[in-house]
Design an enzyme around this catalytic site. Sequence first.
Site, PDB file in Angstrom:
ATOM      1  N   HIS A 138       1.136  -1.175  -0.184  1.00  0.00           N
ATOM      2  CA  HIS A 138       0.082   0.347  -0.068  1.00  0.00           C
ATOM      3  C   HIS A 138       0.808   0.916   0.023  1.00  0.00           C
ATOM      4  CE1 HIS A 138      -3.058   2.933   2.194  1.00  0.00           C
ATOM      5  NE2 HIS A 138      -3.506   2.192   1.385  1.00  0.00           N
ATOM      6  N   ASP A 215       2.648  -4.372   7.666  1.00  0.00           N
ATOM      7  CA  ASP A 215       1.645  -3.921   7.609  1.00  0.00           C
ATOM      8  C   ASP A 215       0.933  -4.512   8.393  1.00  0.00           C
ATOM      9  OD1 ASP A 215      -0.396  -2.461   6.842  1.00  0.00           O
ATOM     10  OD2 ASP A 215       0.160  -1.751   4.353  1.00  0.00           O
ATOM     11  N   GLN A 218      -4.441  -5.079   6.871  1.00  0.00           N
ATOM     12  CA  GLN A 218      -5.453  -6.230   6.848  1.00  0.00           C
ATOM     13  C   GLN A 218      -5.192  -7.347   7.426  1.00  0.00           C
ATOM     14  OE1 GLN A 218      -8.033  -4.646   4.632  1.00  0.00           O
ATOM     15  NE2 GLN A 218      -7.081  -3.112   3.978  1.00  0.00           N
ATOM     16  N   LYS A 241     -10.696  -0.394  10.527  1.00  0.00           N
ATOM     17  CA  LYS A 241     -10.827  -1.721   9.971  1.00  0.00           C
ATOM     18  C   LYS A 241     -10.958  -3.196  11.211  1.00  0.00           C
ATOM     19  CE  LYS A 241      -7.145  -0.121   6.241  1.00  0.00           C
ATOM     20  NZ  LYS A 241      -8.181  -0.216   5.336  1.00  0.00           N
ATOM     21  N   CYS A 379      -4.859   2.541  -3.704  1.00  0.00           N
ATOM     22  CA  CYS A 379      -3.553   3.253  -2.582  1.00  0.00           C
ATOM     23  C   CYS A 379      -2.751   2.442  -2.898  1.00  0.00           C
ATOM     24  CB  CYS A 379      -3.901   3.332  -1.561  1.00  0.00           C
ATOM     25  SG  CYS A 379      -5.182   4.522  -1.349  1.00  0.00           S
TER      26      CYS A 379
HETATM   27  N1  PLP Z   1      -1.824  -0.613   5.004  1.00  0.00           N
HETATM   28  C1  PLP Z   1      -2.345  -1.483   3.883  1.00  0.00           C
HETATM   29  C2  PLP Z   1      -2.720  -2.756   3.169  1.00  0.00           C
HETATM   30  C3  PLP Z   1      -3.804  -0.888   4.274  1.00  0.00           C
HETATM   31  O1  PLP Z   1      -5.311  -1.820   3.284  1.00  0.00           O
HETATM   32  C4  PLP Z   1      -4.539   0.571   4.307  1.00  0.00           C
HETATM   33  C5  PLP Z   1      -5.416   0.947   3.893  1.00  0.00           C
HETATM   34  O2  PLP Z   1      -6.819   0.657   3.434  1.00  0.00           O
HETATM   35  C6  PLP Z   1      -3.568   1.508   4.787  1.00  0.00           C
HETATM   36  C7  PLP Z   1      -2.675   0.135   5.297  1.00  0.00           C
HETATM   37  C8  PLP Z   1      -3.498   2.672   5.399  1.00  0.00           C
HETATM   38  O3  PLP Z   1      -4.509   2.550   6.372  1.00  0.00           O
HETATM   39  P1  PLP Z   1      -4.858   3.836   7.413  1.00  0.00           P
HETATM   40  O4  PLP Z   1      -5.649   4.682   6.342  1.00  0.00           O
HETATM   41  O5  PLP Z   1      -5.739   3.639   8.609  1.00  0.00           O
HETATM   42  O6  PLP Z   1      -3.775   4.353   7.670  1.00  0.00           O
END
Ligand code: PLP
Length: 422
Positions: A138, A215, A218, A241, A379
Amino acid sequence: MTTTPVTGDDILRGPGFDPAMLRFQFPILAQKIHGDKRLAYLDNAATTQKPQPVICALCEYYEFCNSNVHRALHELAERATEQYDESRRKVARFIGAGQEESVVFTRGTTESINLVAYAWGRKFIEEGDVILLTEMEHHSNIIPWQILAREKGAKLVYVPVLDDGSLDIEAFHRSLSSKVKLFAVTHMSNVLGTINPVKELADAARAAGARVLVDGAQSAPHMPIDVQDLGVDFFAFSGHKMCAPTGIGALYARRELLEDMDPFMGGGEMINRVSLDDATWAEVPHKFEAGTPNISGAVGLGVAVDFLANLGMDKILEHDRRLTAYTIEKLSAIEGIKIFGKAPERGGAISFEVAGIHPHDLSQLVDREGVAIRAGHMCAQPLMKRLGVGAVSRASVYLYNVEEDVDQLVYAIGKAKDFFKV
Ligand code: PLP
Protein backbone atom coordinates in the site's frame (compact mmCIF):
# COMPACT_ATOMS: atom_id res chain seq x y z
CA MET A 1 -24.78 5.80 36.21
CA THR A 2 -22.06 3.50 34.99
CA THR A 3 -18.55 4.41 33.91
CA THR A 4 -17.64 0.98 32.62
CA PRO A 5 -17.82 0.72 28.83
CA VAL A 6 -19.94 -2.08 27.43
CA THR A 7 -17.63 -4.84 26.29
CA GLY A 8 -20.03 -6.96 24.36
CA ASP A 9 -19.39 -9.98 26.59
CA ASP A 10 -22.99 -10.42 27.66
CA ILE A 11 -24.42 -10.04 24.21
CA LEU A 12 -21.92 -12.37 22.62
CA ARG A 13 -22.09 -15.04 25.26
CA GLY A 14 -25.49 -16.00 23.80
CA PRO A 15 -25.44 -17.17 20.19
CA GLY A 16 -21.64 -17.40 19.67
CA PHE A 17 -20.23 -16.72 16.23
CA ASP A 18 -23.14 -16.48 13.87
CA PRO A 19 -22.70 -13.81 11.17
CA ALA A 20 -26.44 -13.54 10.55
CA MET A 21 -27.04 -12.82 14.25
CA LEU A 22 -23.95 -10.67 14.49
CA ARG A 23 -25.36 -8.30 11.91
CA PHE A 24 -27.82 -7.09 14.54
CA GLN A 25 -24.87 -5.78 16.51
CA PHE A 26 -24.09 -3.39 13.66
CA PRO A 27 -26.99 -0.93 13.49
CA ILE A 28 -25.80 0.68 10.25
CA LEU A 29 -26.38 -2.60 8.38
CA ALA A 30 -30.10 -2.56 9.12
CA GLN A 31 -30.80 0.45 6.92
CA LYS A 32 -32.16 0.43 3.38
CA ILE A 33 -30.15 2.03 0.60
CA HIS A 34 -31.53 3.90 -2.43
CA GLY A 35 -35.09 3.46 -1.30
CA ASP A 36 -35.72 -0.16 -0.50
CA LYS A 37 -32.43 -1.90 -1.24
CA ARG A 38 -30.87 -4.13 1.39
CA LEU A 39 -27.37 -2.88 2.25
CA ALA A 40 -24.63 -5.32 1.26
CA TYR A 41 -21.54 -3.70 2.71
CA LEU A 42 -18.51 -5.24 0.99
CA ASP A 43 -15.97 -2.45 1.43
CA ASN A 44 -14.46 -3.74 4.64
CA ALA A 45 -10.84 -3.54 3.53
CA ALA A 46 -11.36 0.24 3.35
CA THR A 47 -13.11 0.49 6.70
CA THR A 48 -15.38 -1.71 8.78
CA GLN A 49 -18.67 -0.90 10.46
CA LYS A 50 -18.89 -0.40 14.22
CA PRO A 51 -20.76 -2.70 16.59
CA GLN A 52 -23.18 -1.39 19.19
CA PRO A 53 -20.76 -1.92 22.14
CA VAL A 54 -18.18 0.35 20.46
CA ILE A 55 -20.79 2.99 19.64
CA CYS A 56 -22.11 2.82 23.22
CA ALA A 57 -18.61 3.04 24.66
CA LEU A 58 -18.03 6.32 22.82
CA CYS A 59 -21.32 7.73 24.14
CA GLU A 60 -20.58 6.56 27.66
CA TYR A 61 -17.08 7.96 27.54
CA TYR A 62 -18.36 11.41 26.58
CA GLU A 63 -21.33 11.24 28.94
CA PHE A 64 -19.45 10.17 32.04
CA CYS A 65 -15.66 10.26 31.68
CA ASN A 66 -14.47 12.91 29.26
CA SER A 67 -11.32 14.63 30.46
CA ASN A 68 -7.69 14.91 29.48
CA VAL A 69 -5.39 12.03 30.46
CA HIS A 70 -2.27 11.77 32.62
CA ARG A 71 -2.57 15.39 33.78
CA ALA A 72 -5.28 16.46 36.21
CA LEU A 73 -6.02 14.78 39.52
CA HIS A 74 -9.79 15.08 39.53
CA GLU A 75 -12.22 12.17 39.24
CA LEU A 76 -13.01 12.56 35.54
CA ALA A 77 -9.31 12.70 34.66
CA GLU A 78 -8.79 9.53 36.65
CA ARG A 79 -11.60 7.76 34.81
CA ALA A 80 -10.35 8.89 31.40
CA THR A 81 -6.76 7.93 32.24
CA GLU A 82 -7.80 4.55 33.59
CA GLN A 83 -9.80 3.77 30.45
CA TYR A 84 -7.04 4.99 28.13
CA ASP A 85 -4.38 2.94 29.93
CA GLU A 86 -6.66 -0.09 30.12
CA SER A 87 -7.17 0.08 26.35
CA ARG A 88 -3.43 -0.04 25.83
CA ARG A 89 -3.27 -3.19 27.97
CA LYS A 90 -6.12 -4.74 25.95
CA VAL A 91 -4.42 -3.94 22.64
CA ALA A 92 -1.12 -5.31 23.94
CA ARG A 93 -2.88 -8.58 24.89
CA PHE A 94 -4.74 -8.71 21.58
CA ILE A 95 -1.53 -8.70 19.52
CA GLY A 96 0.62 -10.65 21.97
CA ALA A 97 2.90 -7.67 22.63
CA GLY A 98 4.06 -9.04 25.97
CA GLN A 99 4.18 -5.61 27.55
CA GLU A 100 1.96 -2.57 27.21
CA GLU A 101 4.99 -0.26 26.84
CA SER A 102 5.48 -1.73 23.38
CA VAL A 103 2.17 -0.29 22.17
CA VAL A 104 2.12 3.30 20.92
CA PHE A 105 -1.28 4.74 20.07
CA THR A 106 -1.29 6.44 16.66
CA ARG A 107 -3.92 7.56 14.16
CA GLY A 108 -3.52 4.27 12.33
CA THR A 109 -1.24 2.28 10.06
CA THR A 110 -0.12 5.27 8.02
CA GLU A 111 0.96 7.24 11.06
CA SER A 112 2.58 4.17 12.63
CA ILE A 113 4.75 3.56 9.56
CA ASN A 114 5.62 7.26 9.26
CA LEU A 115 6.58 7.21 12.93
CA VAL A 116 9.06 4.40 12.30
CA ALA A 117 10.44 6.05 9.15
CA TYR A 118 10.93 9.31 11.01
CA ALA A 119 11.98 8.26 14.48
CA TRP A 120 13.89 5.07 13.68
CA GLY A 121 14.80 5.60 10.02
CA ARG A 122 16.29 9.06 10.37
CA LYS A 123 18.53 7.81 13.13
CA PHE A 124 19.59 4.43 11.80
CA ILE A 125 19.38 4.49 7.98
CA GLU A 126 22.52 5.70 6.24
CA GLU A 127 23.71 6.41 2.73
CA GLY A 128 23.96 3.25 0.65
CA ASP A 129 21.68 1.22 2.95
CA VAL A 130 18.91 -0.83 1.37
CA ILE A 131 15.26 -0.69 2.40
CA LEU A 132 13.59 -3.84 1.12
CA LEU A 133 9.89 -3.58 0.23
CA THR A 134 7.56 -5.60 -1.96
CA GLU A 135 5.61 -4.80 -5.11
CA MET A 136 2.33 -5.41 -3.29
CA GLU A 137 2.64 -2.61 -0.73
CA HIS A 138 0.00 0.00 0.00
CA HIS A 139 1.27 3.56 -0.58
CA SER A 140 1.47 3.88 3.23
CA ASN A 141 4.31 1.38 3.17
CA ILE A 142 6.08 2.94 0.19
CA ILE A 143 5.95 6.72 0.44
CA PRO A 144 7.50 7.11 3.94
CA TRP A 145 10.45 4.99 2.73
CA GLN A 146 10.77 6.92 -0.52
CA ILE A 147 10.99 10.17 1.47
CA LEU A 148 13.54 8.65 3.86
CA ALA A 149 15.62 7.08 1.07
CA ARG A 150 15.76 10.37 -0.82
CA GLU A 151 16.87 12.22 2.28
CA LYS A 152 19.50 9.67 3.31
CA GLY A 153 20.76 8.44 -0.04
CA ALA A 154 19.44 4.95 0.71
CA LYS A 155 18.18 2.55 -1.93
CA LEU A 156 14.73 0.98 -2.25
CA VAL A 157 14.56 -2.59 -3.55
CA TYR A 158 11.24 -4.31 -4.24
CA VAL A 159 10.55 -8.05 -3.97
CA PRO A 160 8.48 -8.96 -7.05
CA VAL A 161 4.99 -10.44 -7.05
CA LEU A 162 4.43 -13.69 -8.98
CA ASP A 163 1.59 -14.09 -11.47
CA ASP A 164 -0.65 -15.88 -8.96
CA GLY A 165 -0.36 -12.91 -6.59
CA SER A 166 2.05 -14.48 -4.13
CA LEU A 167 5.38 -13.00 -3.20
CA ASP A 168 8.48 -14.25 -5.02
CA ILE A 169 10.07 -15.85 -1.97
CA GLU A 170 13.19 -16.92 -3.85
CA ALA A 171 13.75 -13.35 -5.03
CA PHE A 172 13.24 -12.20 -1.44
CA HIS A 173 16.01 -14.49 -0.22
CA ARG A 174 18.26 -13.35 -3.06
CA SER A 175 17.66 -9.71 -2.10
CA LEU A 176 18.88 -10.15 1.45
CA SER A 177 22.38 -8.89 2.21
CA SER A 178 24.18 -7.02 4.95
CA LYS A 179 23.15 -3.80 3.19
CA VAL A 180 19.47 -4.42 3.91
CA LYS A 181 18.68 -2.46 7.07
CA LEU A 182 14.91 -2.77 6.94
CA PHE A 183 12.42 -5.16 5.41
CA ALA A 184 8.92 -3.66 5.36
CA VAL A 185 6.14 -5.94 4.16
CA THR A 186 2.39 -6.17 4.21
CA HIS A 187 0.95 -9.10 6.14
CA MET A 188 -2.05 -9.27 3.84
CA SER A 189 -2.38 -7.45 0.51
CA ASN A 190 -5.34 -5.08 0.34
CA VAL A 191 -5.56 -5.80 -3.41
CA LEU A 192 -4.64 -9.46 -3.94
CA GLY A 193 -5.71 -10.78 -0.57
CA THR A 194 -2.38 -12.61 -0.39
CA ILE A 195 -1.30 -13.50 3.14
CA ASN A 196 2.47 -13.36 3.27
CA PRO A 197 4.44 -15.89 5.38
CA VAL A 198 5.58 -13.14 7.69
CA LYS A 199 7.16 -15.36 10.34
CA GLU A 200 9.39 -17.09 7.81
CA LEU A 201 10.27 -13.80 6.08
CA ALA A 202 10.99 -12.06 9.39
CA ASP A 203 13.26 -14.91 10.51
CA ALA A 204 15.34 -14.69 7.35
CA ALA A 205 15.47 -10.89 7.26
CA ARG A 206 16.47 -10.61 10.90
CA ALA A 207 19.09 -13.33 10.48
CA ALA A 208 20.55 -11.17 7.69
CA GLY A 209 20.71 -8.23 10.11
CA ALA A 210 17.63 -6.28 9.00
CA ARG A 211 14.84 -4.87 11.10
CA VAL A 212 11.37 -6.05 10.09
CA LEU A 213 8.25 -3.91 9.87
CA VAL A 214 4.90 -5.53 9.14
CA ASP A 215 1.94 -3.59 7.81
CA GLY A 216 -0.88 -5.33 9.64
CA ALA A 217 -3.70 -3.08 8.40
CA GLN A 218 -5.43 -6.00 6.68
CA SER A 219 -4.30 -8.84 8.94
CA ALA A 220 -4.97 -7.62 12.49
CA PRO A 221 -8.75 -7.39 11.84
CA HIS A 222 -8.97 -10.88 10.36
CA MET A 223 -6.65 -13.34 12.10
CA PRO A 224 -5.02 -14.06 15.44
CA ILE A 225 -1.86 -11.97 15.78
CA ASP A 226 1.06 -12.70 18.06
CA VAL A 227 3.78 -10.20 17.24
CA GLN A 228 6.34 -11.95 19.43
CA ASP A 229 5.71 -15.28 17.77
CA LEU A 230 5.93 -13.61 14.34
CA GLY A 231 9.31 -12.28 15.43
CA VAL A 232 8.82 -8.82 13.98
CA ASP A 233 10.35 -5.56 15.18
CA PHE A 234 7.46 -3.28 14.23
CA PHE A 235 3.80 -4.03 13.57
CA ALA A 236 1.38 -1.32 12.40
CA PHE A 237 -2.42 -1.45 12.27
CA SER A 238 -5.58 0.68 12.13
CA GLY A 239 -8.55 0.52 14.48
CA HIS A 240 -11.14 1.55 11.92
CA LYS A 241 -10.55 -1.63 9.90
CA MET A 242 -11.37 -3.75 12.96
CA CYS A 243 -14.61 -2.33 14.35
CA ALA A 244 -13.03 0.61 16.21
CA PRO A 245 -13.50 4.32 15.47
CA THR A 246 -11.51 6.17 12.82
CA GLY A 247 -8.43 8.12 13.88
CA ILE A 248 -7.00 5.47 16.22
CA GLY A 249 -4.56 2.66 15.65
CA ALA A 250 -1.30 1.46 17.04
CA LEU A 251 2.32 0.74 16.46
CA TYR A 252 3.87 -2.24 18.19
CA ALA A 253 7.64 -2.02 18.52
CA ARG A 254 10.08 -3.98 20.59
CA ARG A 255 10.69 -1.92 23.68
CA GLU A 256 14.45 -1.58 23.26
CA LEU A 257 13.90 -0.19 19.77
CA LEU A 258 11.43 2.39 21.07
CA GLU A 259 13.94 3.35 23.73
CA ASP A 260 16.70 3.81 21.12
CA MET A 261 14.51 5.84 18.79
CA ASP A 262 14.26 9.62 18.73
CA PRO A 263 10.84 11.21 19.34
CA PHE A 264 8.45 11.54 16.43
CA MET A 265 6.72 14.77 17.43
CA GLY A 266 7.50 17.22 20.19
CA GLY A 267 5.06 18.79 22.65
CA GLY A 268 3.18 18.01 25.82
CA GLU A 269 2.94 14.44 27.21
CA MET A 270 6.19 13.25 25.60
CA ILE A 271 8.63 15.07 27.88
CA ASN A 272 10.13 14.51 31.28
CA ARG A 273 11.83 17.87 32.02
CA VAL A 274 11.98 20.97 29.86
CA SER A 275 14.27 23.98 30.20
CA LEU A 276 14.59 26.92 27.82
CA ASP A 277 17.43 25.17 26.01
CA ASP A 278 16.86 21.48 26.45
CA ALA A 279 14.46 18.67 27.29
CA THR A 280 14.44 15.04 28.35
CA TRP A 281 11.88 12.54 27.12
CA ALA A 282 9.12 10.68 28.89
CA GLU A 283 9.34 6.91 29.22
CA VAL A 284 8.11 4.82 26.28
CA PRO A 285 5.48 4.69 24.92
CA HIS A 286 4.61 8.24 26.06
CA LYS A 287 7.73 9.58 24.32
CA PHE A 288 5.83 8.93 21.07
CA GLU A 289 2.44 10.30 22.07
CA ALA A 290 2.91 14.07 21.96
CA GLY A 291 -0.13 16.23 22.68
CA THR A 292 -3.61 15.22 23.76
CA PRO A 293 -4.21 11.75 22.34
CA ASN A 294 -7.38 10.39 20.77
CA ILE A 295 -8.70 9.22 24.13
CA SER A 296 -12.21 8.23 23.11
CA GLY A 297 -10.79 6.51 20.04
CA ALA A 298 -8.43 4.48 22.21
CA VAL A 299 -11.34 3.56 24.50
CA GLY A 300 -13.32 2.48 21.42
CA LEU A 301 -10.37 0.43 20.18
CA GLY A 302 -10.16 -1.32 23.55
CA VAL A 303 -13.83 -2.25 23.34
CA ALA A 304 -13.42 -3.33 19.70
CA VAL A 305 -10.54 -5.70 20.47
CA ASP A 306 -12.58 -7.17 23.34
CA PHE A 307 -15.46 -7.64 20.93
CA LEU A 308 -13.22 -9.43 18.41
CA ALA A 309 -11.42 -11.49 21.03
CA ASN A 310 -14.75 -12.59 22.52
CA LEU A 311 -15.87 -13.77 19.11
CA GLY A 312 -12.55 -15.53 18.63
CA MET A 313 -10.06 -14.44 15.98
CA ASP A 314 -9.71 -18.05 14.83
CA LYS A 315 -13.47 -18.16 14.19
CA ILE A 316 -13.32 -14.85 12.32
CA LEU A 317 -10.53 -16.22 10.14
CA GLU A 318 -12.48 -19.41 9.49
CA HIS A 319 -15.58 -17.41 8.53
CA ASP A 320 -13.47 -15.18 6.23
CA ARG A 321 -12.01 -18.23 4.52
CA ARG A 322 -15.40 -19.79 3.94
CA LEU A 323 -16.99 -16.62 2.62
CA THR A 324 -13.95 -15.75 0.50
CA ALA A 325 -14.08 -19.18 -1.17
CA TYR A 326 -17.82 -18.71 -1.77
CA THR A 327 -17.27 -15.22 -3.22
CA ILE A 328 -14.50 -16.36 -5.55
CA GLU A 329 -16.60 -19.31 -6.72
CA LYS A 330 -19.63 -17.10 -7.45
CA LEU A 331 -17.64 -14.31 -9.10
CA SER A 332 -15.65 -16.76 -11.22
CA ALA A 333 -18.88 -18.00 -12.77
CA ILE A 334 -19.58 -14.56 -14.25
CA GLU A 335 -18.61 -14.32 -17.90
CA GLY A 336 -15.92 -11.74 -18.63
CA ILE A 337 -14.69 -11.44 -15.07
CA LYS A 338 -11.04 -11.58 -14.09
CA ILE A 339 -10.00 -12.02 -10.47
CA PHE A 340 -6.59 -10.71 -9.42
CA GLY A 341 -4.79 -12.80 -6.84
CA LYS A 342 -4.96 -16.56 -6.59
CA ALA A 343 -2.34 -17.15 -3.91
CA PRO A 344 -3.03 -20.32 -1.90
CA GLU A 345 -2.95 -18.38 1.38
CA ARG A 346 -5.36 -15.53 1.01
CA GLY A 347 -7.86 -13.40 2.88
CA GLY A 348 -11.09 -11.72 1.95
CA ALA A 349 -9.98 -8.75 -0.17
CA ILE A 350 -11.01 -9.79 -3.68
CA SER A 351 -10.07 -7.55 -6.62
CA PHE A 352 -11.51 -8.08 -10.06
CA GLU A 353 -12.41 -6.48 -13.36
CA VAL A 354 -15.40 -7.07 -15.57
CA ALA A 355 -14.61 -6.85 -19.29
CA GLY A 356 -16.20 -3.81 -20.88
CA ILE A 357 -17.06 -1.98 -17.64
CA HIS A 358 -14.73 0.50 -15.95
CA PRO A 359 -14.37 -0.25 -12.22
CA HIS A 360 -15.74 3.19 -11.31
CA ASP A 361 -18.86 2.63 -13.42
CA LEU A 362 -19.28 -0.84 -11.96
CA SER A 363 -19.00 0.48 -8.43
CA GLN A 364 -21.66 3.13 -9.09
CA LEU A 365 -24.00 0.68 -10.76
CA VAL A 366 -23.79 -1.95 -8.04
CA ASP A 367 -24.30 0.79 -5.46
CA ARG A 368 -27.72 1.40 -7.00
CA GLU A 369 -28.51 -2.18 -5.97
CA GLY A 370 -27.39 -1.48 -2.40
CA VAL A 371 -23.93 -3.03 -2.78
CA ALA A 372 -20.91 -1.12 -1.47
CA ILE A 373 -17.61 -2.11 -3.10
CA ARG A 374 -14.46 -0.13 -3.79
CA ALA A 375 -13.05 0.90 -7.17
CA GLY A 376 -9.77 2.53 -8.09
CA HIS A 377 -6.05 1.95 -7.68
CA MET A 378 -6.50 0.88 -4.03
CA CYS A 379 -3.56 3.09 -2.97
CA ALA A 380 -1.29 0.56 -4.66
CA GLN A 381 -0.30 2.11 -7.99
CA PRO A 382 2.95 0.13 -8.37
CA LEU A 383 0.93 -3.08 -7.96
CA MET A 384 -1.65 -1.85 -10.50
CA LYS A 385 1.24 -1.38 -12.94
CA ARG A 386 2.45 -4.92 -12.22
CA LEU A 387 -1.08 -6.23 -12.87
CA GLY A 388 -1.28 -4.19 -16.07
CA VAL A 389 -4.39 -2.24 -15.04
CA GLY A 390 -5.15 1.32 -13.99
CA ALA A 391 -7.86 0.37 -11.54
CA VAL A 392 -9.77 -2.62 -10.18
CA SER A 393 -13.02 -3.27 -8.35
CA ARG A 394 -12.71 -4.81 -4.90
CA ALA A 395 -15.17 -6.66 -2.71
CA SER A 396 -13.96 -7.36 0.80
CA VAL A 397 -15.72 -9.37 3.48
CA TYR A 398 -15.82 -9.22 7.25
CA LEU A 399 -17.35 -11.02 10.18
CA TYR A 400 -20.89 -9.71 9.60
CA ASN A 401 -21.05 -10.57 5.91
CA VAL A 402 -23.20 -13.47 4.79
CA GLU A 403 -23.68 -15.33 1.53
CA GLU A 404 -26.66 -13.11 0.75
CA ASP A 405 -24.28 -10.12 0.47
CA VAL A 406 -22.25 -11.98 -2.14
CA ASP A 407 -25.37 -13.11 -4.03
CA GLN A 408 -26.55 -9.49 -4.06
CA LEU A 409 -23.19 -8.44 -5.54
CA VAL A 410 -23.38 -11.11 -8.23
CA TYR A 411 -26.93 -10.02 -9.10
CA ALA A 412 -25.83 -6.35 -9.21
CA ILE A 413 -22.89 -7.15 -11.50
CA GLY A 414 -25.35 -8.96 -13.79
CA LYS A 415 -27.50 -5.83 -13.92
CA ALA A 416 -24.44 -3.68 -14.68
CA LYS A 417 -23.54 -6.04 -17.51
CA ASP A 418 -27.07 -5.70 -18.88
CA PHE A 419 -26.78 -1.93 -18.66
CA PHE A 420 -23.54 -1.93 -20.67
CA LYS A 421 -24.70 -4.83 -22.84
CA VAL A 422 -21.50 -6.78 -22.21
N1 PLP B 1 -1.79 -0.70 4.55
C1 PLP B 1 -2.75 -1.44 4.00
C2 PLP B 1 -2.42 -2.81 3.52
C3 PLP B 1 -4.03 -0.92 3.87
O1 PLP B 1 -4.99 -1.66 3.29
C4 PLP B 1 -4.30 0.38 4.34
C5 PLP B 1 -5.63 0.98 4.17
O2 PLP B 1 -6.38 0.64 3.30
C6 PLP B 1 -3.27 1.10 4.94
C7 PLP B 1 -2.03 0.52 5.03
C8 PLP B 1 -3.48 2.48 5.47
O3 PLP B 1 -4.33 2.45 6.56
P1 PLP B 1 -4.83 3.79 7.25
O4 PLP B 1 -5.41 4.62 6.14
O5 PLP B 1 -5.85 3.34 8.22
O6 PLP B 1 -3.66 4.44 7.87
